[in-house]
Scaffold this active site. Sequence first.
Site, PDB file in Angstrom:
ATOM      1  N   GLU A   7       0.827  -1.221   0.000  1.00  8.28           N
ATOM      2  CA  GLU A   7       0.000   0.000   0.000  1.00  8.28           C
ATOM      3  C   GLU A   7       0.852   1.258   0.000  1.00  8.28           C
ATOM      4  O   GLU A   7       0.454   2.276  -0.565  1.00  8.28           O
ATOM      5  CB  GLU A   7      -0.925  -0.004   1.213  1.00  8.28           C
ATOM      6  CG  GLU A   7      -1.808   1.224   1.314  1.00  8.28           C
ATOM      7  CD  GLU A   7      -2.907   1.084   2.343  1.00  8.28           C
ATOM      8  OE1 GLU A   7      -3.222   2.098   2.988  1.00  8.28           O
ATOM      9  OE2 GLU A   7      -3.454  -0.027   2.509  1.00  8.28           O
ATOM     10  N   LYS A   8       2.014   1.194   0.639  1.00  8.49           N
ATOM     11  CA  LYS A   8       2.873   2.374   0.727  1.00  8.49           C
ATOM     12  C   LYS A   8       4.335   1.937   0.740  1.00  8.49           C
ATOM     13  O   LYS A   8       4.647   0.760   1.031  1.00  8.49           O
ATOM     14  CB  LYS A   8       2.530   3.193   1.968  1.00  8.49           C
ATOM     15  CG  LYS A   8       2.584   2.415   3.270  1.00  8.49           C
ATOM     16  CD  LYS A   8       2.223   3.289   4.453  1.00  8.49           C
ATOM     17  CE  LYS A   8       0.763   3.560   4.587  1.00  8.49           C
ATOM     18  NZ  LYS A   8      -0.031   2.381   5.025  1.00  8.49           N
ATOM     19  N   ASP A 102      -3.298  -2.713   3.127  1.00  7.89           N
ATOM     20  CA  ASP A 102      -3.599  -2.839   4.556  1.00  7.89           C
ATOM     21  C   ASP A 102      -4.803  -3.759   4.758  1.00  7.89           C
ATOM     22  O   ASP A 102      -5.699  -3.821   3.909  1.00  7.89           O
ATOM     23  CB  ASP A 102      -3.895  -1.463   5.161  1.00  7.89           C
ATOM     24  CG  ASP A 102      -2.637  -0.635   5.365  1.00  7.89           C
ATOM     25  OD1 ASP A 102      -1.531  -1.198   5.230  1.00  7.89           O
ATOM     26  OD2 ASP A 102      -2.749   0.571   5.650  1.00  7.89           O
ATOM     27  N   ASP A 104      -7.779  -3.928   5.674  1.00  5.05           N
ATOM     28  CA  ASP A 104      -9.085  -3.333   5.975  1.00  5.05           C
ATOM     29  C   ASP A 104      -9.786  -3.031   4.659  1.00  5.05           C
ATOM     30  O   ASP A 104      -9.291  -3.355   3.573  1.00  5.05           O
ATOM     31  CB  ASP A 104      -8.941  -2.070   6.826  1.00  5.05           C
ATOM     32  CG  ASP A 104      -8.080  -0.991   6.190  1.00  5.05           C
ATOM     33  OD1 ASP A 104      -7.784  -1.112   4.980  1.00  5.05           O
ATOM     34  OD2 ASP A 104      -7.684  -0.041   6.894  1.00  5.05           O
ATOM     35  N   TYR A 323      -1.014  -3.187  13.564  1.00  4.01           N
ATOM     36  CA  TYR A 323      -1.717  -2.296  12.639  1.00  4.01           C
ATOM     37  C   TYR A 323      -2.641  -1.343  13.393  1.00  4.01           C
ATOM     38  O   TYR A 323      -3.496  -1.778  14.169  1.00  4.01           O
ATOM     39  CB  TYR A 323      -2.525  -3.147  11.652  1.00  4.01           C
ATOM     40  CG  TYR A 323      -3.291  -2.348  10.644  1.00  4.01           C
ATOM     41  CD1 TYR A 323      -2.628  -1.578   9.685  1.00  4.01           C
ATOM     42  CD2 TYR A 323      -4.681  -2.352  10.642  1.00  4.01           C
ATOM     43  CE1 TYR A 323      -3.336  -0.832   8.756  1.00  4.01           C
ATOM     44  CE2 TYR A 323      -5.395  -1.615   9.706  1.00  4.01           C
ATOM     45  CZ  TYR A 323      -4.717  -0.858   8.764  1.00  4.01           C
ATOM     46  OH  TYR A 323      -5.426  -0.131   7.846  1.00  4.01           O
ATOM     47  N   ARG A 325      -5.013   1.090  12.328  1.00  3.13           N
ATOM     48  CA  ARG A 325      -6.366   1.477  11.880  1.00  3.13           C
ATOM     49  C   ARG A 325      -7.357   0.333  12.060  1.00  3.13           C
ATOM     50  O   ARG A 325      -8.207   0.075  11.212  1.00  3.13           O
ATOM     51  CB  ARG A 325      -6.333   1.920  10.419  1.00  3.13           C
ATOM     52  CG  ARG A 325      -5.586   3.230  10.203  1.00  3.13           C
ATOM     53  CD  ARG A 325      -5.454   3.534   8.723  1.00  3.13           C
ATOM     54  NE  ARG A 325      -4.855   4.845   8.477  1.00  3.13           N
ATOM     55  CZ  ARG A 325      -3.569   5.104   8.521  1.00  3.13           C
ATOM     56  NH1 ARG A 325      -2.714   4.121   8.820  1.00  3.13           N
ATOM     57  NH2 ARG A 325      -3.097   6.307   8.290  1.00  3.13           N
TER      58      ARG A 325
END
Length: 821
Positions: A7-8, A102, A104, A323, A325
């Site tokens: 993701e990043k 991530d 989610d 994680y 979030r």
Amino acid sequence: MRLYIAEKPSVGRELAKCLTGPVTRRDGYLVTKDGVVTWLFGHILRQAEPEEYDPKYKRWRADDLPIIPEHWKLFVDKDCEKQFAIVKSLIEKADEIVHGGDPDREGQLLVDEVLDYLGNKKPVRRILLNALDEKSIKKANASLRDNRDFFNLKQSALARARADWLIGMNLSRAYTLAARRAGHERLVLPIGRVKTPTLSLVVRREREIEHFKPVTYYLIRGTFQHENGSFEAQWKPKDTMAGLDSENRLIDKKIADEKLAFFEELPHDAVISAYQKAKKQEPQPLPFSLSTLQVLAGKRFGYAPQLVLDTAQKLYEKKLTTYPRSDCEYLPTNQLGEAATILSHLAKAGDAQVAAWVKAANPKQKSRAWNDKKISAHHAIIPTTVQADVTKMTQEERNLYHLIARAYLAQFYPVHTYDQTKVEVQYKDETFTASGRTERDLGWKVMYQSQKKKQESDEEDDKEDKEESAKTLPAMKKKDAVAWQRGRMLEKMTKPPTRFTASTLLAGMKEIHKYVKNPEAKKQLKDVYGIGTEATRATIIDDLIRRKFMKAEGKKKYLVPTPAAYLLVDALPDELTYPDSTAIWEDKLHSMSEGEGSLADFLQGQIAFTRKLCAKATDVHMEVKGENVCPRCHQGVLTKRKGKNGVFWGCSNYPKCRMTCNDKDGKPDLEDAKARLARRPCAAAPAAVSASALAWQAHPSSAQAAGGYSSAESADDIAALNALFSPADYAARMEADAKSYAAQQKKASSSWQSWADKPKYSASPMEHMAKDVASSDYLCPRCREGHLRSIYGRNGVFWGCSNYPRCTATFDDDHGKPLLK
């Protein structure tokens, strides 16, 4: 080749370190023996703006709403074009792709949408990274899943994104245009599915405080003597007695004095009418989700929710916590095996208090937090197996790590046990009650009491209630005799509700069932996850402050709404300001992620809702702002416009209001307009006369010079108003027909002397009406020759003269009749 898409960049780097080396750095990706690792920058694709569907949407027009995309479009973000090209080329070379977003809803979508955008047909697997330490990454890489297992999660995220677009793009335009019609020229009203009900919570709370009227009430407490000791009990008034308010509080001091005096009189004999003693257990608090961490850190340290999220993200990227979030407060049972290692590292982390707590922790203890059935893609926020050193952390990091470590340690302490005692006393046919508790085992509470921070409470009653319940009562049993010793009266005053802070507002967003309007929905939504997501709630609150819809005031940073917030909330219907609909949608989104419901069905509901609310925006009443409030409708302001024949003023509420007047020294000449209207038969209904009619009246000489009528000014006035508000109704038709009439007039002979000889003019709005003029009951009050006819334009029904274009009078419709008064 196996291609990992993170993701990043930071996640990509940590993932590459855990693959077989050596790691070779390239532009936008890393190469290992186990595959190539590349990354995105969050959402590398963005949703199309309205004008990217059709250029006409660049201009905000009420006539174009709602904007419903037939086919949803995505575009590569301009700042991410280079990385997108790198990812695209690597996907073309790959044999297998590993989705590393991530764990989610949003993390699932942002990689999936890139794969779908590029039409990927290659096999895709999913790695779920709940922590970035080496052990966790290697464990996750050894347990890859088929990405198709997460299709429903992607659909849920897609539904959320498109619903936000539909409501945000359409309703923001609809209600901003409504505000501009009321004279709020530069105001933009950003409306969001979650943002708007969140702001409404703050506005309603502020109004509750403003309208709060304190009530003084009285309590009577009596001390009773039992053979095993004395205790104090509180009198409970009977519902039927005088002097009580609707909440059974005694508000009459005279009655309170009389009652206390009565209790002081002999005899003082009383009896225990009920005695109950029960062993109670209080389980360990669950580990943190992001919301619960944000709320506690806000109360404890005064941290803003966004600061908590940013700090938790830093701890995660340092591999010290999992994680951040996460909306989950439970842990998988297979992680229980790491407990001993984590506890050992906590003891050496440099926090003396945490080290002391570790000594009493039992790693074999299993609390209710260990529950696989409660785990989805991620679990609660806990420390990782990586050794931390709090002395190298910032103050914020140290404080948050302390809270996370304590919550984790609580899972390895016994439950808190105590005896709860409740007593009822009958004295002089009245009931007194008392409660108390006796501690058996503090258990996990020993960590919280030793670190308990004394906080000032606005609710003194709550303090005293806690003190009452914490008292130790003497041993007794039902029917035991007791005696009244003395009494005392307490004067209390009700307190207004407390303003929200950023952290308590975030808690309100999570516990949204407390604030819904519908009582039935309140029950249904009690178990809903709230409105917004763990990752977006803090951003939404910050955005409302940044846009100056609310501000933080005082030492405790209480949130106070601004005038713009009141304007927005007051203008919107309950469907937008109350969280009922949003909470139900969040529940449906959550159900969709679990396989219930479809994307198409959800969006159909959102489209219907958007259409309904756009229609309501046309009739909304807002506080009018401006120097020249329209004297006709009082819902708009007169705005200066420039036409071919000079400057004139028109109502900003056009086309609902067609009020116009001449310019006089840079201001609207209202007196002249009133005088002109008074001289004509249409004075009975000046508000309904069209802009073109008034413009024609303003320059009778030019009309006469043209042989009776000139369309130049009326057409220009209408065009000028259209340039600002773009209605597409009778006025626009009027302009075209006036030009047609002028052309005919030029060709026609100027020698005709009677009405019978004049040419047949085209009046297209009238041409499709019934030809029988005599059947109309309404003689035109302006020309006294034509009859008024009902015409259905794109902006609704209005009435026009059949003698058009010689007579340009128009009138609003009033329940099937022309509004003449």
